[in-house]
Motif scaffolding. Structure first.
Motif, PDB file in Angstrom:
ATOM      1  N   ASP A 180      -7.822  -8.397   4.505  1.00  0.00           N
ATOM      2  CA  ASP A 180      -7.029  -7.183   5.550  1.00  0.00           C
ATOM      3  C   ASP A 180      -7.739  -6.183   5.428  1.00  0.00           C
ATOM      4  N   PRO A 181      -7.393  -6.152   6.985  1.00  0.00           N
ATOM      5  CA  PRO A 181      -7.908  -4.735   7.572  1.00  0.00           C
ATOM      6  C   PRO A 181      -6.793  -3.741   7.820  1.00  0.00           C
ATOM      7  N   ALA A 182      -5.441  -3.951   7.377  1.00  0.00           N
ATOM      8  CA  ALA A 182      -3.984  -3.265   6.769  1.00  0.00           C
ATOM      9  C   ALA A 182      -4.509  -2.628   5.668  1.00  0.00           C
ATOM     10  N   LEU A 183      -5.710  -3.537   4.434  1.00  0.00           N
ATOM     11  CA  LEU A 183      -5.431  -2.596   3.721  1.00  0.00           C
ATOM     12  C   LEU A 183      -7.057  -1.803   3.094  1.00  0.00           C
ATOM     13  N   ASP A 184      -7.243  -0.937   1.605  1.00  0.00           N
ATOM     14  CA  ASP A 184      -8.157  -0.664   1.396  1.00  0.00           C
ATOM     15  C   ASP A 184      -8.335  -0.843   0.352  1.00  0.00           C
ATOM     16  N   PHE A 185      -9.003  -1.884   0.267  1.00  0.00           N
ATOM     17  CA  PHE A 185      -9.371  -2.044  -0.963  1.00  0.00           C
ATOM     18  C   PHE A 185     -10.504  -2.523  -2.063  1.00  0.00           C
ATOM     19  N   TYR A 186     -11.144  -1.652  -2.736  1.00  0.00           N
ATOM     20  CA  TYR A 186     -12.133  -0.846  -3.394  1.00  0.00           C
ATOM     21  C   TYR A 186     -12.088  -0.883  -4.656  1.00  0.00           C
ATOM     22  N   VAL A 187     -13.585  -1.330  -5.130  1.00  0.00           N
ATOM     23  CA  VAL A 187     -13.341  -1.726  -6.625  1.00  0.00           C
ATOM     24  C   VAL A 187     -14.572  -0.511  -7.227  1.00  0.00           C
ATOM     25  N   ALA A 188     -14.466   0.102  -8.488  1.00  0.00           N
ATOM     26  CA  ALA A 188     -15.518   1.258  -8.710  1.00  0.00           C
ATOM     27  C   ALA A 188     -16.572   0.201 -10.032  1.00  0.00           C
ATOM     28  N   GLN A 189     -18.106   0.355  -9.706  1.00  0.00           N
ATOM     29  CA  GLN A 189     -19.178  -0.100  -9.865  1.00  0.00           C
ATOM     30  C   GLN A 189     -19.322   0.878 -10.929  1.00  0.00           C
ATOM     31  N   HIS A 190     -19.973   0.862 -12.716  1.00  0.00           N
ATOM     32  CA  HIS A 190     -20.836   1.539 -13.164  1.00  0.00           C
ATOM     33  C   HIS A 190     -21.396   0.821 -13.987  1.00  0.00           C
ATOM     34  N   ASP A 191     -23.121   1.102 -12.919  1.00  0.00           N
ATOM     35  CA  ASP A 191     -23.491   0.430 -14.077  1.00  0.00           C
ATOM     36  C   ASP A 191     -24.020  -1.505 -13.806  1.00  0.00           C
ATOM     37  N   GLY A 192     -23.754  -1.840 -12.646  1.00  0.00           N
ATOM     38  CA  GLY A 192     -23.816  -3.069 -12.447  1.00  0.00           C
ATOM     39  C   GLY A 192     -22.635  -3.844 -12.825  1.00  0.00           C
ATOM     40  N   LEU A 193     -21.602  -3.527 -13.539  1.00  0.00           N
ATOM     41  CA  LEU A 193     -19.908  -3.279 -14.234  1.00  0.00           C
ATOM     42  C   LEU A 193     -18.819  -3.324 -13.013  1.00  0.00           C
ATOM     43  N   LEU A 194     -18.026  -4.295 -13.203  1.00  0.00           N
ATOM     44  CA  LEU A 194     -16.826  -3.489 -12.010  1.00  0.00           C
ATOM     45  C   LEU A 194     -15.560  -2.821 -12.618  1.00  0.00           C
ATOM     46  N   GLN A 195     -15.859  -1.238 -13.213  1.00  0.00           N
ATOM     47  CA  GLN A 195     -14.796  -0.460 -14.008  1.00  0.00           C
ATOM     48  C   GLN A 195     -13.269   0.069 -13.834  1.00  0.00           C
ATOM     49  N   GLY A 196     -12.938  -0.007 -12.043  1.00  0.00           N
ATOM     50  CA  GLY A 196     -11.691   0.182 -11.667  1.00  0.00           C
ATOM     51  C   GLY A 196     -11.455  -0.313 -10.505  1.00  0.00           C
ATOM     52  N   MET A 197     -10.765  -0.533 -10.313  1.00  0.00           N
ATOM     53  CA  MET A 197     -10.216  -1.203  -8.319  1.00  0.00           C
ATOM     54  C   MET A 197      -9.140  -0.454  -8.503  1.00  0.00           C
ATOM     55  N   ILE A 198      -8.916  -0.309  -6.696  1.00  0.00           N
ATOM     56  CA  ILE A 198      -7.411   0.754  -6.004  1.00  0.00           C
ATOM     57  C   ILE A 198      -7.219  -0.003  -4.818  1.00  0.00           C
ATOM     58  N   LEU A 199      -5.909   0.118  -4.262  1.00  0.00           N
ATOM     59  CA  LEU A 199      -4.961  -1.145  -3.094  1.00  0.00           C
ATOM     60  C   LEU A 199      -5.033  -0.050  -2.652  1.00  0.00           C
ATOM     61  N   VAL A 200      -5.081   0.476  -1.718  1.00  0.00           N
ATOM     62  CA  VAL A 200      -4.126   2.171  -0.298  1.00  0.00           C
ATOM     63  C   VAL A 200      -3.895   0.716   0.391  1.00  0.00           C
ATOM     64  N   SER A 201      -2.452   1.196   0.848  1.00  0.00           N
ATOM     65  CA  SER A 201      -1.716   0.192   1.779  1.00  0.00           C
ATOM     66  C   SER A 201      -0.941   1.537   2.734  1.00  0.00           C
ATOM     67  N   TYR A 202      -1.066   0.724   3.672  1.00  0.00           N
ATOM     68  CA  TYR A 202      -0.106   1.894   5.136  1.00  0.00           C
ATOM     69  C   TYR A 202       0.559   1.883   5.328  1.00  0.00           C
ATOM     70  N   ILE A 203       1.964   2.793   5.440  1.00  0.00           N
ATOM     71  CA  ILE A 203       2.855   1.927   6.135  1.00  0.00           C
ATOM     72  C   ILE A 203       3.465   2.846   6.919  1.00  0.00           C
ATOM     73  N   ARG A 204       3.987   3.366   8.074  1.00  0.00           N
ATOM     74  CA  ARG A 204       4.376   3.557   8.918  1.00  0.00           C
ATOM     75  C   ARG A 204       5.962   4.194   8.534  1.00  0.00           C
ATOM     76  N   ARG A 205       5.975   5.109   8.889  1.00  0.00           N
ATOM     77  CA  ARG A 205       7.757   5.899   7.882  1.00  0.00           C
ATOM     78  C   ARG A 205       8.382   5.963   9.870  1.00  0.00           C
ATOM     79  N   LEU A 206       9.442   5.802   9.362  1.00  0.00           N
ATOM     80  CA  LEU A 206      10.911   5.121  10.167  1.00  0.00           C
ATOM     81  C   LEU A 206      12.053   6.900  10.893  1.00  0.00           C
TER      82      LEU A 206
END
Length: 144
Positions: free
Chosen positions: A42-68
């Motif tokens: 989904d291009p409307a979301l930023d979904f990223y993972v943190a990889q340390h020494d080849g292993l996934l250690q964390g992830m983050i999802l950033v959603s963007y909304i327009r304020r009314l």
């Protein structure tokens, strides 16, 4: 070495294990597979993972909304970090999310903790040190 990269649909099993360590490794339901594939493409979301020494250690999802009522965008983050992850993983993911939000002209970043969520990397002290202020159940950080 710590790297942050865009999440891929092939990260499905690792992400599920990270979020639900007590769940059995059984067959994935079609709805779950679709959910993770949509997050990854989904291009409307930023979904990223943190990889340390080849292993996934964390992830983050950033959603963007327009304020009314006000001009500008708002970034809502959801983050998960393994309890055994190195200390810099949570900080790196949060810094990355703030940078991405600023590039998209967001006025602030908001985080809402889930009930029962492990907040080892997102303790109140950690959040305050990173510019967040608590407003009810939400934590908000202005981006200027």
């Amino acid at each position: 070495m710590l790297t942050i990269r865009r999440g891929r649909r092939t990260d499905l099993s690792t992400c599920q294990t990270m979020l639900f360590p007590d769940a059995s490794g059984g067959e994935w339901r079609k709805a779950e597979v679709r959910h993770w594939r949509r997050l990854a493409r989904d291009p409307a979301l930023d979904f990223y993972v943190a990889q340390h020494d080849g292993l996934l250690q964390g992830m983050i999802l950033v959603s963007y909304i327009r304020r009314l009522q006000h001009a500008g965008w708002l970034a809502i983050i959801d983050i998960a970090v393994l309890p055994s992850a190195p200390a810099q993983v949570g900080q790196a993911l949060l810094d990355f999310a703030k940078e991405r939000a600023q590039k998209r002209a967001c006025l602030s970043v908001v985080w809402l903790p889930s009930s029962g969520q492990s907040t080892a990397s997102l303790s109140p002290t950690f959040l305050r040190d990173n510019g967040f202020q608590q407003a009810g159940e939400f934590w908000s950080c202005p981006l200027e």
